[in-house]
Design a protein around this motif. Structure first.
Motif, PDB file in Angstrom:
ATOM      1  N   UNK A   1       0.840  -1.195   0.000  1.00  0.00           N
ATOM      2  CA  UNK A   1       0.000   0.000   0.000  1.00  0.00           C
ATOM      3  C   UNK A   1       0.874   1.244   0.000  1.00  0.00           C
ATOM      4  N   UNK A   2       0.322   2.323  -0.601  1.00  0.00           N
ATOM      5  CA  UNK A   2       1.100   3.552  -0.659  1.00  0.00           C
ATOM      6  C   UNK A   2       0.232   4.681  -1.183  1.00  0.00           C
ATOM      7  N   UNK A   3       0.538   5.899  -0.860  1.00  0.00           N
ATOM      8  CA  UNK A   3      -0.162   7.047  -1.446  1.00  0.00           C
ATOM      9  C   UNK A   3       0.492   7.427  -2.776  1.00  0.00           C
ATOM     10  N   UNK A   4      -0.143   8.355  -3.498  1.00  0.00           N
ATOM     11  CA  UNK A   4       0.457   8.924  -4.706  1.00  0.00           C
ATOM     12  C   UNK A   4       0.178  10.424  -4.668  1.00  0.00           C
ATOM     13  N   UNK A   5       1.222  11.187  -4.460  1.00  0.00           N
ATOM     14  CA  UNK A   5       1.087  12.629  -4.283  1.00  0.00           C
ATOM     15  C   UNK A   5       0.503  13.277  -5.536  1.00  0.00           C
ATOM     16  N   UNK A   6      -0.079  14.445  -5.373  1.00  0.00           N
ATOM     17  CA  UNK A   6      -0.675  15.178  -6.487  1.00  0.00           C
ATOM     18  C   UNK A   6       0.339  15.443  -7.594  1.00  0.00           C
ATOM     19  N   UNK A   7       1.584  15.770  -7.204  1.00  0.00           N
ATOM     20  CA  UNK A   7       2.609  16.022  -8.222  1.00  0.00           C
ATOM     21  C   UNK A   7       2.909  14.752  -9.023  1.00  0.00           C
ATOM     22  N   UNK A   8       2.874  13.593  -8.372  1.00  0.00           N
ATOM     23  CA  UNK A   8       3.110  12.324  -9.073  1.00  0.00           C
ATOM     24  C   UNK A   8       1.927  11.972  -9.979  1.00  0.00           C
ATOM     25  N   UNK A   9       0.719  12.301  -9.506  1.00  0.00           N
ATOM     26  CA  UNK A   9      -0.440  12.082 -10.373  1.00  0.00           C
ATOM     27  C   UNK A   9      -0.324  12.919 -11.641  1.00  0.00           C
ATOM     28  N   UNK A  10       0.187  14.150 -11.487  1.00  0.00           N
ATOM     29  CA  UNK A  10       0.392  15.012 -12.658  1.00  0.00           C
ATOM     30  C   UNK A  10       1.418  14.402 -13.609  1.00  0.00           C
ATOM     31  N   UNK A  11       2.492  13.863 -13.041  1.00  0.00           N
ATOM     32  CA  UNK A  11       3.506  13.220 -13.893  1.00  0.00           C
ATOM     33  C   UNK A  11       2.919  12.010 -14.621  1.00  0.00           C
ATOM     34  N   UNK A  12       2.114  11.214 -13.914  1.00  0.00           N
ATOM     35  CA  UNK A  12       1.506  10.037 -14.545  1.00  0.00           C
ATOM     36  C   UNK A  12       0.573  10.460 -15.685  1.00  0.00           C
ATOM     37  N   UNK A  13      -0.211  11.513 -15.470  1.00  0.00           N
ATOM     38  CA  UNK A  13      -1.093  12.022 -16.523  1.00  0.00           C
ATOM     39  C   UNK A  13      -0.298  12.520 -17.725  1.00  0.00           C
ATOM     40  N   UNK A  14       0.858  13.160 -17.454  1.00  0.00           N
ATOM     41  CA  UNK A  14       1.699  13.642 -18.551  1.00  0.00           C
ATOM     42  C   UNK A  14       2.236  12.483 -19.383  1.00  0.00           C
ATOM     43  N   UNK A  15       2.685  11.427 -18.710  1.00  0.00           N
ATOM     44  CA  UNK A  15       3.164  10.243 -19.440  1.00  0.00           C
ATOM     45  C   UNK A  15       2.035   9.614 -20.256  1.00  0.00           C
TER      46      UNK A  15
END
Length: 597
Positions: free
Chosen positions: A138-152
Motif C-alpha cells: 500500500x502507498x499514497x500517490x502525491x498530487x505532483x506524481x499524479x500530474x507526472x503520470x497524466x503527462x506520461x
C-alpha cells in the motif's frame, strides 16, 4: 486533478469505435511504449507498470514491465474504472476498496495492494485505455506524481495518434485512408474471426467527371467536393459503417455489424440521397456514383483480399454504368485473366507465341483465289489458344497495340515478300486498329517494311473498321497517305457501324467489306437479303469494290454473286490457313474453284 480533455460519458459504442479506428489493438508493442513503462516503473518505484487498452469486453496489454496483470476479461480489470472518470484513479489500498477487494488479482497470490491509472484520451474525448502502476504494498500517490503520470499518459496517446496519422489519414479529406482500412480489416479478423462484414468501394464522382471538374473549376473546388462527398457519406453511414477515403475520388465503407443483408438493402435504398446535389461555392452539382460490394467472412486471407475484390466489383459497376455491382468470383476471374493477358503480350511477341494465318479470298464470279486476309492468332504457352475475340479488344484499349501491330505489319509483309520471290503474286489484307491511324509515323513504317521485303505496296490492303473516329483531320490525312503509297484501303464490318455513305465519300477507301453478321444468314433471312442487296448496289454505285466475309453456304454465295459482289471469303471456301497450307491452297485455286458454285 482534471485532464485537459473532458471525457465523453455514456457513449460506450462510440468509445469502442474510436479505439478500433486507431488500429492499435492487433499490433505488436513498440519500443516507445516499452520505454514509457520502464520510465514509469523507475520513476514511481512500483512493482510494475503497463499500458492497457479496453475494447467492449477485453483488456489488451500493449506494453508491460515488472509485474502486470495478463490480458483478461474487461470486468476483471482495474482500468475499467479509470476510463470511467476524468482524472487519475488512485487506489492506495485495494483491500479497503469494495470495487477491488474481491478481485482475483487482489485476493489471490498476486496480492496487488496499490493501483494508479491515468486514462488515455483521444482528441474527441474518448478514454480508450490507461497507463497504469501497480504495487504489492500500500502507498499514497502525491498530487505532483499524479500530474507526472497524466503527462506520461498524454505522451502515450500522442504517440498512438501520430502513428495513425502518419500514412493513415488522407491529406485532402482528413479521413482514414486505404492503409487504415487494411489495418482495420486485419484487426477485425483477429477480434472476430468468421464474422460477416460488407466492404464497399465507391467511385464518387467517377474519374472522368472528376477530371472535368478540375479542368473547368480548378483543383480547389475539386478538393472541396471531395470533402463534401466524404462528409455526406459519414452522415449517411454514421451508425452503420466506417468511411475511408481511398484516394482522389474513391471511398470505401466497412460495415460495423454482421447483418450483411440489411446493410446491402440499406445501400440499395440510398440512390436518392446520393443524387442530392452538392453545393460547393453555391454551384449545385449532381455527381454520379458507382459502388462495388463484397461480402467478407473475416479471416486473414479474406481481410487481405477484400479491397482488391471490392475494386474489381466497382470496375464492373463502372463498365456496366450501374449504381451497384456485387462482387462475382467469375467476373473477378475474368478480370484477372484479362490483366494477365495484357501483362503477357510483350513476352508473347518476343517468344513467338503470336502467329498469322491466312483466310483465302475468292474473286467472283469466276472463283479464282488471288488474295487473303491475314488474321492474328495467339497460342499462349500456359493458357493455350486465346480467341482473337478475347485478346484483340483488350489490347486495342492499351498502348500495347503499337508493338503488336508492328509485329503484324512486318511479319505479313515479310511473308508476302517471300511468296512474291517464289512467283506467287498474292495480295494480302492487314487489320489495323483505330489507334494505329493516330500514329504519325504509320505510313513511314508501312513503306519501310515494303522496301525491306521488296513488296510492291499495291499488293497490300489495309483494313480498318469504319466509324466516326475517321472524322479526325489527322486520321483522314493518314488514310490519304496510305492510298498515295499505293496500298488499298478497306472499310471492315460494313453495314453494322457508322455506314454514312455521304460522309464515306471523304474517305479514300477502295473496298467495303459487308459484315459477316449480315452474310451468315442471308440465305434464310429476307430482311438480311434486303439489307445486303442494297449495300452491294449502293457501294458499287459509289465505285467501291465489295467483299463479303463470313460466306458459309453455297446458297449465300449464289445470292451475293447474283447481286454483284466482287470478292467473297469464309468457311464455305476454307478456314484460315497457316502460311504453307495457304500457298498450297492458292496454287490449287488460282484459276477457279469447285466450291464457288
Amino acid at each position: 486533478m482534471t485532464l485537459p480533455v473532458l471525457l465523453r460519458q455514456n457513449s460506450e459504442p462510440e468509445r469502442v469505435r474510436a479505439l478500433q479506428q486507431l488500429g492499435v489493438l492487433n499490433t505488436n508493442t513498440s519500443d516507445y511504449f516499452d520505454r514509457v513503462t520502464t520510465l514509469a516503473k523507475t520513476l514511481f518505484d512500483v512493482s510494475g507498470a503497463y499500458i492497457s487498452l479496453l475494447d467492449s469486453d477485453r483488456q489488451w496489454i500493449k506494453s508491460a514491465v515488472g509485474y502486470c496483470p495478463p490480458n483478461t476479461d474487461r470486468d476483471k480489470t482495474f482500468c475499467q474504472y479509470t476510463i470511467a472518470q476524468a482524472s487519475v484513479l488512485v487506489i492506495e489500498d485495494t483491500l479497503r476498496d469494495p470495487r477491488f477487494a474481491g478481485n482475483p488479482l487482489v485476493a489471490g497470490p498476486q496480492g496487488v495492494r496499490f493501483y494508479a491509472g491515468a486514462p488515455l484520451v483521444t482528441q474527441d474525448g474518448y478514454a480508450i485505455g490507461a497507463l497504469c502502476l501497480i504495487d504489492q504494498r500500500t502507498r499514497p500517490l502525491a498530487a505532483s506524481d499524479q500530474e507526472r503520470l497524466a503527462t506520461l499518459a498524454g505522451l502515450v496517446m500522442a504517440h498512438i495518434t501520430l502513428g495513425r496519422a502518419v500514412g493513415h489519414v488522407d491529406a485532402v479529406s482528413g479521413m482514414p485512408n486505404k492503409y487504415q482500412l487494411a489495418d482495420d480489416l486485419g484487426a477485425a479478423a483477429a477480434l472476430a474471426p468468421g464474422a460477416q462484414r460488407v466492404l464497399v468501394d465507391l467511385a464518387m464522382p467517377d474519374a472522368a467527371r472528376a477530371f472535368e471538374i478540375i479542368r473547368v473549376m480548378g483543383a480547389a473546388v475539386h478538393d472541396q467536393l471531395v470533402r463534401e462527398v466524404g462528409a455526406r457519406l459519414q452522415q449517411l453511414f454514421a451508425d452503420r459503417a466506417q468511411v475511408y477515403h481511398l484516394g482522389d475520388t474513391r471511398f470505401a465503407l466497412l460495415s460495423r455489424d454482421a447483418d450483411s443483408d440489411a446493410f446491402i438493402d440499406y445501400l440499395y435504398g440510398l440512390d436518392a440521397a446520393l443524387q442530392t446535389p452538392l453545393t460547393s461555392l453555391n454551384i449545385p452539382l449532381v455527381l454520379p456514383g458507382f459502388g462495388g460490394i463484397v461480402r467478407v467472412a473475416l479471416d486473414a486471407d479474406s481481410a487481405a483480399d477484400a479491397p482488391r475484390q471490392a475494386a474489381a466489383a466497382v470496375n464492373q459497376a463502372l463498365s456496366a454504368q450501374q449504381r451497384w455491382s456485387l462482387y462475382s468470383d467469375s467476373e473477378d476471374a475474368h478480370q484477372q485473366r484479362a490483366f494477365r493477358l495484357l501483362h503477357d503480350v510483350r513476352r508473347a511477341i518476343a517468344d513467338g507465341e503470336f502467329e498469322l494465318v491466312y483466310q483465302p479470298k475468292h474473286d467472283l464470279p469466276g472463283g479464282a483465289c488471288h488474295g487473303a486476309e491475314a488474321l492474328l492468332r495467339w497460342h499462349h504457352r500456359e493458357l493455350g489458344a486465346i480467341s482473337p475475340a478475347e485478346f484483340i479488344p483488350l489490347i486495342e484499349t492499351t498502348a500495347l497495340i503499337g508493338p503488336l501491330s508492328d509485329w503484324v505489319i512486318n511479319t505479313a509483309i515479310a511473308q508476302l515478300g517471300a511468296w512474291h520471290a517464289a512467283g506467287h503474286l498474292v495480295k494480302v489484307a492487314l487489320n489495323l486498329s483505330a489507334w494505329n491511324f493516330e500514329e504519325p509515323d504509320l505510313v513511314d513504317r508501312l513503306a519501310a517494311a515494303c522496301r525491306q521485303h521488296r513488296v510492291d505496296p499495291r499488293y497490300v490492303e489495309i483494313e480498318c473498321t469504319e466509324g466516326v473516329w475517321m472524322e479526325s483531320a489527322d486520321i483522314l490525312a493518314t488514310l490519304h497517305r496510305i492510298r498515295a503509297l499505293g496500298m488499298g484501303l478497306a472499310l471492315d464490318d460494313f453495314g453494322t457501324g457508322y455506314s454514312n455513305f455521304a460522309y464515306l465519300q471523304k474517305v479514300p477507301a477502295t473496298v467495303v467489306k459487308v459484315d459477316q453478321s449480315l452474310i451468315r444468314h442471308v440465305h434464310t433471312s429476307p430482311r438480311d437479303q434486303r439489307i445486303v442487296r442494297s449495300l452491294i448496289a449502293l457501294a458499287r454505285e459509289l465505285d467501291y469494290q465489295v467483299v463479303a466475309e463470313g460466306v458459309e453456304t453455297a446458297q449465300s454465295l449464289a445470292l451475293i454473286r447474283e447481286w454483284g459482289c466482287d470478292v467473297a471469303q469464309g468457311f464455305h471456301f476454307s478456314k484460315p490457313l497457316g502460311a504453307g497450307a495457304f500457298i498450297d491452297y492458292l496454287v490449287r485455286h488460282q484459276h477457279g474453284a469447285d466450291n464457288t458454285s
